[in-house]
Design a protein around this motif. Structure first.
Motif, short mmCIF file in Angstrom:
data_model
loop_
_atom_site.label_atom_id
_atom_site.label_comp_id
_atom_site.label_asym_id
_atom_site.label_seq_id
_atom_site.Cartn_x
_atom_site.Cartn_y
_atom_site.Cartn_z
N TYR A 51 70.24 31.49 63.92
CA TYR A 51 70.29 30.36 63.00
C TYR A 51 69.37 29.26 63.50
O TYR A 51 69.39 28.90 64.68
N ALA A 52 68.52 28.77 62.59
CA ALA A 52 67.64 27.65 62.88
C ALA A 52 68.39 26.39 62.46
O ALA A 52 68.79 26.24 61.30
N VAL A 53 68.62 25.52 63.42
CA VAL A 53 69.31 24.27 63.18
C VAL A 53 68.32 23.14 63.38
O VAL A 53 67.66 23.08 64.42
N THR A 54 68.20 22.29 62.39
CA THR A 54 67.35 21.11 62.54
C THR A 54 68.24 19.88 62.63
O THR A 54 69.23 19.76 61.91
N TYR A 55 67.90 19.02 63.55
CA TYR A 55 68.59 17.74 63.73
C TYR A 55 67.67 16.63 63.27
O TYR A 55 66.46 16.66 63.55
N THR A 56 68.24 15.63 62.61
CA THR A 56 67.57 14.37 62.35
C THR A 56 68.32 13.32 63.15
O THR A 56 69.55 13.22 63.05
N TRP A 105 61.06 17.38 68.06
CA TRP A 105 59.80 17.36 67.33
C TRP A 105 58.79 16.55 68.13
O TRP A 105 59.17 15.75 68.98
N GLY A 106 57.54 16.71 67.82
CA GLY A 106 56.47 16.00 68.52
C GLY A 106 56.51 14.50 68.28
O GLY A 106 57.20 14.01 67.38
N ALA A 109 59.05 12.60 62.67
CA ALA A 109 60.32 11.86 62.62
C ALA A 109 61.21 12.36 63.75
O ALA A 109 61.16 13.54 64.13
N ALA A 110 62.02 11.48 64.30
CA ALA A 110 62.87 11.82 65.44
C ALA A 110 63.88 12.89 65.06
O ALA A 110 64.62 12.76 64.08
N GLY A 111 63.89 13.97 65.84
CA GLY A 111 64.80 15.07 65.58
C GLY A 111 64.46 16.24 66.47
O GLY A 111 63.67 16.12 67.41
N ALA A 112 65.06 17.39 66.17
CA ALA A 112 64.88 18.57 67.02
C ALA A 112 65.13 19.84 66.23
O ALA A 112 65.70 19.82 65.14
N LEU A 113 64.74 20.95 66.86
CA LEU A 113 65.00 22.30 66.35
C LEU A 113 65.75 23.07 67.42
O LEU A 113 65.38 23.03 68.59
#
Length: 98
Positions: free
Chosen positions: A4-9, A43-44, A48-52
């Motif tokens: 599962y790919a989870v993206t965070y904002t 993320w780079g 926008a601030a977040g992650a994978l």
């Protein structure tokens, strides 16, 4: 198990993010040791601030349960997230997900 790919904002509260980062990383390291976390990262700097996060889980609900225990989620650093099943098919890294 599926991937599962989870993206965070993330929220705009950088001080909270910085304060909770050690606990967040410790939690994710534990998921990695348990074989549930494949890889994660932010993320780079121009995004926008977040992650994978790529998680191994039996269902989307199980993946959400893993993220629910993440300190970033618990204290409100994560203000939005998506959970999607990921089906690796091509590329030299696809075997990592087997």
């Amino acid at each position: 198990m599926s991937i599962y790919a989870v993206t965070y904002t993330y929220s705009d509260d950088v001080a909270l993010r910085d304060a909770e980062r050690p606990a967040h990383r410790e939690y994710l390291a534990g998921l990695g040791e348990a074989g549930q976390l494949v890889v994660s990262g932010p993320w780079g700097p121009d995004e926008a601030a977040g992650a994978l996060l790529l998680l191994r889980a039996d269902s989307a609900e199980a993946a959400r349960a893993l993220t629910a225990a993440d300190p970033f989620v618990k204290v409100g650093v994560v203000v939005d997230q998506t959970v999607r099943e990921f089906l690796p098919v091509l590329g030299p890294g696809k075997d990592v997900f087997a």
